[in-house]
Design an enzyme around this catalytic site. Structure first.
Site, PDB file in Angstrom:
ATOM      1  CE  LYS A  34       6.515   1.726   4.770  1.00  0.00           C
ATOM      2  NZ  LYS A  34       7.597   2.704   5.033  1.00  0.00           N
ATOM      3  NE  ARG A  40       8.411   1.625  -1.706  1.00  0.00           N
ATOM      4  CZ  ARG A  40       8.811   1.021  -0.591  1.00  0.00           C
ATOM      5  NH1 ARG A  40       8.128   0.019  -0.101  1.00  0.00           N
ATOM      6  NH2 ARG A  40       9.883   1.437   0.000  1.00  0.00           N
TER       7      ARG A  40
HETATM    8  P1  AP5 Z   1      10.807   0.622  10.469  1.00  0.00           P
HETATM    9  O1  AP5 Z   1       9.607   0.036  11.137  1.00  0.00           O
HETATM   10  O2  AP5 Z   1      11.869  -0.307  10.010  1.00  0.00           O
HETATM   11  O3  AP5 Z   1      10.316   1.629   9.295  1.00  0.00           O
HETATM   12  P2  AP5 Z   1       9.665   1.329   7.895  1.00  0.00           P
HETATM   13  O4  AP5 Z   1       8.565   2.299   7.687  1.00  0.00           O
HETATM   14  O5  AP5 Z   1       9.335  -0.132   7.763  1.00  0.00           O
HETATM   15  O6  AP5 Z   1      10.889   1.749   6.976  1.00  0.00           O
HETATM   16  P3  AP5 Z   1      11.606   1.045   5.737  1.00  0.00           P
HETATM   17  O7  AP5 Z   1      12.900   1.759   5.515  1.00  0.00           O
HETATM   18  O8  AP5 Z   1      11.689  -0.440   5.923  1.00  0.00           O
HETATM   19  O9  AP5 Z   1      10.630   1.409   4.627  1.00  0.00           O
HETATM   20  P4  AP5 Z   1      10.884   1.428   3.155  1.00  0.00           P
HETATM   21  O10 AP5 Z   1       9.486   1.525   2.721  1.00  0.00           O
HETATM   22  O11 AP5 Z   1      11.804   2.430   2.607  1.00  0.00           O
HETATM   23  O12 AP5 Z   1      11.717   0.067   2.888  1.00  0.00           O
HETATM   24  P5  AP5 Z   1      11.332  -1.299   2.206  1.00  0.00           P
HETATM   25  O13 AP5 Z   1      12.087  -2.360   2.877  1.00  0.00           O
HETATM   26  O14 AP5 Z   1       9.862  -1.448   2.046  1.00  0.00           O
HETATM   27  O15 AP5 Z   1      11.445   1.697  11.487  1.00  0.00           O
HETATM   28  C1  AP5 Z   1      12.634   2.388  11.140  1.00  0.00           C
HETATM   29  C2  AP5 Z   1      13.495   2.577  12.398  1.00  0.00           C
HETATM   30  O16 AP5 Z   1      12.798   3.445  13.311  1.00  0.00           O
HETATM   31  C3  AP5 Z   1      13.772   1.289  13.184  1.00  0.00           C
HETATM   32  O17 AP5 Z   1      15.071   1.352  13.687  1.00  0.00           O
HETATM   33  C4  AP5 Z   1      12.756   1.307  14.343  1.00  0.00           C
HETATM   34  O18 AP5 Z   1      13.253   0.643  15.490  1.00  0.00           O
HETATM   35  C5  AP5 Z   1      12.603   2.814  14.581  1.00  0.00           C
HETATM   36  N1  AP5 Z   1      11.251   3.190  15.015  1.00  0.00           N
HETATM   37  C6  AP5 Z   1      10.050   2.697  14.563  1.00  0.00           C
HETATM   38  N2  AP5 Z   1       9.019   3.309  15.182  1.00  0.00           N
HETATM   39  C7  AP5 Z   1       9.580   4.247  16.025  1.00  0.00           C
HETATM   40  C8  AP5 Z   1       9.033   5.195  16.939  1.00  0.00           C
HETATM   41  N3  AP5 Z   1       7.712   5.336  17.115  1.00  0.00           N
HETATM   42  N4  AP5 Z   1       9.892   5.992  17.612  1.00  0.00           N
HETATM   43  C9  AP5 Z   1      11.242   5.856  17.455  1.00  0.00           C
HETATM   44  N5  AP5 Z   1      11.826   4.963  16.622  1.00  0.00           N
HETATM   45  C10 AP5 Z   1      11.004   4.158  15.900  1.00  0.00           C
HETATM   46  O19 AP5 Z   1      11.902  -1.065   0.725  1.00  0.00           O
HETATM   47  C11 AP5 Z   1      13.297  -1.040   0.456  1.00  0.00           C
HETATM   48  C12 AP5 Z   1      13.527  -0.971  -1.042  1.00  0.00           C
HETATM   49  O20 AP5 Z   1      12.938  -2.125  -1.695  1.00  0.00           O
HETATM   50  C13 AP5 Z   1      12.923   0.233  -1.758  1.00  0.00           C
HETATM   51  O21 AP5 Z   1      13.761   1.367  -1.702  1.00  0.00           O
HETATM   52  C14 AP5 Z   1      12.761  -0.313  -3.187  1.00  0.00           C
HETATM   53  O22 AP5 Z   1      14.022  -0.352  -3.851  1.00  0.00           O
HETATM   54  C15 AP5 Z   1      12.349  -1.759  -2.948  1.00  0.00           C
HETATM   55  N6  AP5 Z   1      10.875  -1.926  -2.846  1.00  0.00           N
HETATM   56  C16 AP5 Z   1      10.192  -2.391  -1.771  1.00  0.00           C
HETATM   57  N7  AP5 Z   1       8.878  -2.430  -2.029  1.00  0.00           N
HETATM   58  C17 AP5 Z   1       8.712  -1.967  -3.279  1.00  0.00           C
HETATM   59  C18 AP5 Z   1       7.573  -1.735  -4.096  1.00  0.00           C
HETATM   60  N8  AP5 Z   1       6.319  -1.977  -3.658  1.00  0.00           N
HETATM   61  N9  AP5 Z   1       7.778  -1.223  -5.345  1.00  0.00           N
HETATM   62  C19 AP5 Z   1       9.030  -0.984  -5.815  1.00  0.00           C
HETATM   63  N10 AP5 Z   1      10.155  -1.170  -5.083  1.00  0.00           N
HETATM   64  C20 AP5 Z   1       9.992  -1.659  -3.820  1.00  0.00           C
END
Ligand code: AP5
Length: 216
Positions: free
Chosen positions: A13, A88
């Site tokens: 994402k 979420r």
């Molecule tokens: P990446 O693009 O970074 O993936 P992503 O979907 O953004 O994954 P996240 O881990 O950031 O999502 P998340 O939703 O868990 O974390 P967030 O920060 O929102 O890609 C991942 C990897 O894959 C990278 O290395 C990339 O290079 C590689 N890649 C991408 N596309 C590829 C492809 N096609 N092929 C191969 N490799 C590829 O949330 C973190 C924490 O914050 C949560 O756990 C929670 O505690 C809190 N939080 C955030 N938002 C909320 C909310 N709305 N409500 C409550 N808590 C929240």
């Protein structure tokens, strides 16, 4: 372009939102990035979020909804946006509906990133991020030209604290329990498009571009 990207941790994402927000000239609103900034700055919000974040649990809805309301007050929401990692939970989706209704706006599309669990684990445990500009890299699929250094700005690369294998497994369970029910929420409102998010990043971006541009 008013779009939300929905999908499990590691689905890509952030990678796609970063590029498409630039291409479409709209803000990329990522609740995870906002929380990491707040934690790094040691603000009251960051301190309140840290324990949940470190365990891979969701931060309480009222904290997140307050943060998003504040962000929408700053951004010109009518110009468009990409929401990444929000909503979420069902209460967050309902709060977003109310917020947009008050502004006289609609959500054009919710894009679901469909990727299998083995690939998610591989992506998250190999992920590295730039400390300065946030650009994501991957040790195998998107390595930087120089080890540990951001191609874009020269910043230092680091591994997120919640990308350890144990925490990633918990985040995947939390996703299934609390976030996956949003698929039905948006499907029943005819807002959802599922995109195959495995494979080449540029090909995936083309799929997202087509589905969002068709919905305008
Ligand atoms: P990446 O693009 O970074 O993936 P992503 O979907 O953004 O994954 P996240 O881990 O950031 O999502 P998340 O939703 O868990 O974390 P967030 O920060 O929102 O890609 C991942 C990897 O894959 C990278 O290395 C990339 O290079 C590689 N890649 C991408 N596309 C590829 C492809 N096609 N092929 C191969 N490799 C590829 O949330 C973190 C924490 O914050 C949560 O756990 C929670 O505690 C809190 N939080 C955030 N938002 C909320 C909310 N709305 N409500 C409550 N808590 C929240």
């Amino acid at each position: 372009m008013r779009v939300a990207f929905l999908g499990p941790p590691g689905a890509g994402k952030g990678t796609q939102a970063r590029e498409l927000a630039h291409e479409w000239g709209v803000p990329h609103i990522a609740t995870g990035d906002m929380l990491r900034e707040a934690m790094a700055a040691g603000t009251p919000l960051g301190r309140a979020a840290k324990a949940y974040y470190d365990r891979g649990e969701l931060v309480p809805d009222d904290v997140i909804i307050g943060m998003i309301e504040e962000r929408f007050r700053q951004a010109e929401a009518s110009r468009g946006f990409i929401l990444d990692g929000f909503p979420r939970t069902i209460p967050q989706a309902e709060a977003l509906d109310r917020l947009l209704k008050d502004l006289g706006l609609n959500l054009d599309r919710v894009v679901f990133f469909d990727v299998g669990e083995g690939e998610l684990l591989r992506r998250l445990t190999g992920r590295r991020l730039c400390r300065a500009c946030g650009t994501p890299f991957h040790l195998v699929s998107a390595p930087p030209a120089r080890e540990g250094v951001c191609d874009r700005c020269g910043g230092e690369l680091y591994q997120r604290a919640d990308d350890s294998e144990a925490t990633v497994r918990n985040r995947l369970q939390v996703y299934e329990r609390q976030t996956a029910p949003l698929l039905d929420y948006y499907r029943s409102r005819d807002r959802l498009t599922s995109v195959d998010a495995a494979g080449d990043m540029d090909v995936i971006r083309g799929r997202i571009r087509r589905t969002v541009e068709a919905a305008r």
